[in-house]
Design a protein around this motif. Sequence first.
Motif, PDB file in Angstrom:
ATOM      1  N   ALA A  43       0.819  -1.220   0.000  1.00 32.84           N
ATOM      2  CA  ALA A  43       0.000   0.000   0.000  1.00 32.84           C
ATOM      3  C   ALA A  43       0.855   1.274   0.000  1.00 32.84           C
ATOM      4  CB  ALA A  43      -0.917   0.001   1.224  1.00 32.84           C
ATOM      5  N   ARG A  44       2.151   1.129  -0.092  1.00 27.77           N
ATOM      6  CA  ARG A  44       3.042   2.292  -0.054  1.00 27.77           C
ATOM      7  C   ARG A  44       3.337   2.786  -1.482  1.00 27.77           C
ATOM      8  NH1 ARG A  44       2.544   4.532   4.149  1.00 27.77           N
ATOM      9  NH2 ARG A  44       4.428   5.652   3.679  1.00 27.77           N
ATOM     10  N   PRO A  45       3.851   4.016  -1.627  1.00 29.52           N
ATOM     11  CA  PRO A  45       4.156   4.522  -2.969  1.00 29.52           C
ATOM     12  C   PRO A  45       5.480   3.992  -3.526  1.00 29.52           C
ATOM     13  CG  PRO A  45       4.549   6.213  -1.343  1.00 29.52           C
ATOM     14  CD  PRO A  45       3.951   5.051  -0.610  1.00 29.52           C
ATOM     15  N   TYR A  46       6.125   3.116  -2.803  1.00 28.57           N
ATOM     16  CA  TYR A  46       7.364   2.495  -3.274  1.00 28.57           C
ATOM     17  C   TYR A  46       7.273   0.998  -3.058  1.00 28.57           C
ATOM     18  CZ  TYR A  46       8.190   3.292   1.687  1.00 28.57           C
ATOM     19  OH  TYR A  46       8.052   3.346   3.047  1.00 28.57           O
ATOM     20  N   GLY A  54      19.977  -8.003  -8.048  1.00 28.67           N
ATOM     21  CA  GLY A  54      19.822  -7.698  -6.625  1.00 28.67           C
ATOM     22  C   GLY A  54      18.417  -7.205  -6.338  1.00 28.67           C
ATOM     23  N   TRP A  55      18.276  -6.486  -5.233  1.00 21.88           N
ATOM     24  CA  TRP A  55      16.973  -5.935  -4.824  1.00 21.88           C
ATOM     25  C   TRP A  55      17.139  -4.445  -4.589  1.00 21.88           C
ATOM     26  CZ3 TRP A  55      12.592  -8.730  -4.863  1.00 21.88           C
ATOM     27  CH2 TRP A  55      12.734 -10.120  -4.957  1.00 21.88           C
ATOM     28  N   GLN A  56      16.089  -3.681  -4.922  1.00 20.11           N
ATOM     29  CA  GLN A  56      16.140  -2.234  -4.740  1.00 20.11           C
ATOM     30  C   GLN A  56      14.758  -1.690  -4.410  1.00 20.11           C
ATOM     31  OE1 GLN A  56      17.354   0.074  -8.233  1.00 20.11           O
ATOM     32  NE2 GLN A  56      18.525   1.409  -6.880  1.00 20.11           N
ATOM     33  N   LEU A  57      14.732  -0.691  -3.526  1.00 18.26           N
ATOM     34  CA  LEU A  57      13.491   0.032  -3.245  1.00 18.26           C
ATOM     35  C   LEU A  57      13.319   1.061  -4.351  1.00 18.26           C
ATOM     36  CD1 LEU A  57      13.805   0.606   0.604  1.00 18.26           C
ATOM     37  CD2 LEU A  57      12.158  -0.860  -0.567  1.00 18.26           C
ATOM     38  N   ARG A  58      12.136   1.088  -4.962  1.00 17.94           N
ATOM     39  CA  ARG A  58      11.857   2.011  -6.056  1.00 17.94           C
ATOM     40  C   ARG A  58      10.464   2.599  -5.901  1.00 17.94           C
ATOM     41  NH1 ARG A  58      14.247   0.275 -11.818  1.00 17.94           N
ATOM     42  NH2 ARG A  58      16.411   0.513 -11.207  1.00 17.94           N
ATOM     43  N   THR A  59      10.332   3.838  -6.338  1.00 15.66           N
ATOM     44  CA  THR A  59       9.025   4.477  -6.365  1.00 15.66           C
ATOM     45  C   THR A  59       8.172   3.774  -7.418  1.00 15.66           C
ATOM     46  OG1 THR A  59      10.103   6.567  -5.843  1.00 15.66           O
ATOM     47  CG2 THR A  59       7.830   6.667  -6.646  1.00 15.66           C
ATOM     48  N   ARG A  60       6.914   3.557  -7.096  1.00 10.92           N
ATOM     49  CA  ARG A  60       6.003   2.935  -8.069  1.00 10.92           C
ATOM     50  C   ARG A  60       5.807   3.878  -9.257  1.00 10.92           C
ATOM     51  NH1 ARG A  60       3.730  -1.584  -5.839  1.00 10.92           N
ATOM     52  NH2 ARG A  60       3.824  -1.680  -3.556  1.00 10.92           N
ATOM     53  N   ALA A  61       5.678   3.285 -10.450  1.00  8.04           N
ATOM     54  CA  ALA A  61       5.590   4.055 -11.694  1.00  8.04           C
ATOM     55  C   ALA A  61       4.455   5.071 -11.682  1.00  8.04           C
ATOM     56  CB  ALA A  61       5.440   3.106 -12.880  1.00  8.04           C
ATOM     57  N   ALA A  64       5.383   8.675 -10.673  1.00  3.54           N
ATOM     58  CA  ALA A  64       6.389   9.425 -11.430  1.00  3.54           C
ATOM     59  C   ALA A  64       5.931  10.845 -11.764  1.00  3.54           C
ATOM     60  CB  ALA A  64       6.785   8.662 -12.689  1.00  3.54           C
ATOM     61  N   PRO A  65       4.669  11.054 -12.208  1.00  6.35           N
ATOM     62  CA  PRO A  65       4.249  12.434 -12.508  1.00  6.35           C
ATOM     63  C   PRO A  65       4.344  13.363 -11.283  1.00  6.35           C
ATOM     64  CG  PRO A  65       2.733  10.873 -13.513  1.00  6.35           C
ATOM     65  CD  PRO A  65       3.641  10.084 -12.609  1.00  6.35           C
ATOM     66  N   ALA A  66       4.001  12.864 -10.111  1.00  4.49           N
ATOM     67  CA  ALA A  66       4.076  13.699  -8.901  1.00  4.49           C
ATOM     68  C   ALA A  66       5.522  14.067  -8.590  1.00  4.49           C
ATOM     69  CB  ALA A  66       3.445  12.966  -7.718  1.00  4.49           C
ATOM     70  N   ILE A  67       6.418  13.110  -8.768  1.00  2.37           N
ATOM     71  CA  ILE A  67       7.836  13.374  -8.492  1.00  2.37           C
ATOM     72  C   ILE A  67       8.384  14.385  -9.492  1.00  2.37           C
ATOM     73  CG2 ILE A  67      10.134  12.325  -8.480  1.00  2.37           C
ATOM     74  CD1 ILE A  67       8.721   9.771  -7.387  1.00  2.37           C
ATOM     75  N   GLY A  71       9.774  18.399  -8.861  1.00  5.95           N
ATOM     76  CA  GLY A  71      11.099  18.853  -9.275  1.00  5.95           C
ATOM     77  C   GLY A  71      12.173  18.605  -8.239  1.00  5.95           C
ATOM     78  N   THR A  72      11.966  17.634  -7.371  1.00  4.60           N
ATOM     79  CA  THR A  72      12.923  17.391  -6.290  1.00  4.60           C
ATOM     80  C   THR A  72      14.063  16.455  -6.662  1.00  4.60           C
ATOM     81  OG1 THR A  72      11.539  15.612  -5.437  1.00  4.60           O
ATOM     82  CG2 THR A  72      11.222  17.815  -4.484  1.00  4.60           C
ATOM     83  N   VAL A  73      13.933  15.754  -7.790  1.00  3.45           N
ATOM     84  CA  VAL A  73      14.991  14.847  -8.217  1.00  3.45           C
ATOM     85  C   VAL A  73      15.680  15.445  -9.432  1.00  3.45           C
ATOM     86  CG1 VAL A  73      15.533  12.503  -9.001  1.00  3.45           C
ATOM     87  CG2 VAL A  73      13.668  12.871  -7.377  1.00  3.45           C
ATOM     88  N   PRO A  74      16.951  15.849  -9.280  1.00  2.00           N
ATOM     89  CA  PRO A  74      17.658  16.439 -10.419  1.00  2.00           C
ATOM     90  C   PRO A  74      17.807  15.442 -11.566  1.00  2.00           C
ATOM     91  CG  PRO A  74      19.059  16.380  -8.447  1.00  2.00           C
ATOM     92  CD  PRO A  74      17.755  15.757  -8.099  1.00  2.00           C
ATOM     93  N   GLU A  75      17.871  15.948 -12.786  1.00  2.00           N
ATOM     94  CA  GLU A  75      17.969  15.113 -13.985  1.00  2.00           C
ATOM     95  C   GLU A  75      19.145  14.152 -13.898  1.00  2.00           C
ATOM     96  OE1 GLU A  75      17.204  13.208 -17.311  1.00  2.00           O
ATOM     97  OE2 GLU A  75      15.862  14.712 -16.482  1.00  2.00           O
ATOM     98  N   GLU A  76      20.297  14.632 -13.437  1.00  2.00           N
ATOM     99  CA  GLU A  76      21.468  13.754 -13.371  1.00  2.00           C
ATOM    100  C   GLU A  76      21.267  12.603 -12.387  1.00  2.00           C
ATOM    101  OE1 GLU A  76      22.155  17.474 -10.951  1.00  2.00           O
ATOM    102  OE2 GLU A  76      21.697  17.124 -13.034  1.00  2.00           O
ATOM    103  N   ALA A  77      20.450  12.803 -11.361  1.00  2.00           N
ATOM    104  CA  ALA A  77      20.166  11.717 -10.414  1.00  2.00           C
ATOM    105  C   ALA A  77      19.288  10.656 -11.061  1.00  2.00           C
ATOM    106  CB  ALA A  77      19.487  12.267  -9.164  1.00  2.00           C
TER     107      ALA A  77
END
Length: 195
Positions: A43-46, A54-61, A64-67, A71-77
Amino acid sequence: MGHVEAVLFASPTPVPRETLARVVGPECRLDALIADIREELRARPYELVPVAGGWQLRTRAEFAPAIRAAGTVPEEARGGTLTAGEQLVLATIAYLQPVTRMALSRVLGREVSRDVIGRLKRLDLVGAGPRAPEPGAPLTYVTTSTFLARFGLTSLRDLPDIEALEEAGLLDPNMSGDAPSDPFDAMLGLSGEEA
């Protein structure tokens, strides 16, 4: 469970199974623990996803529009935006690796510049492969674990089958040298919003 989550949360790259097993010890059933974490995050957004071995925590697709709007994640990141030409070269390398620059140019029907290869290398999406067994022993190029992680692939076996893409109309088997607007997105079945 908290230890595994903490390691996953702190890591910017996928965490190999061996590392997680070392964290919890040999007596812990890691697969059951991962299943519990994935269920708890439902039920979480990630989410916890298998990627690049391996395994990684990721934001659910769907978030993406909200993120992007925040504008909190720079393009290079996010790994930098790839042009349509770079996406096409990257997809070709993914399917034909190890492949030389000259072979890429022959397949794509136009010169593949050193600049394109250099940018893909700087983004750590491709790396040097073995020398080709041909005159001059030219360099070959292969995709990296960063490539797998960026496109959410566990391994290269997760790449879509080329014949299936052609049958679905996502690839034109008689394509001229002109690249579609988002060829790699099409190969992965992504829309422009998800890429």
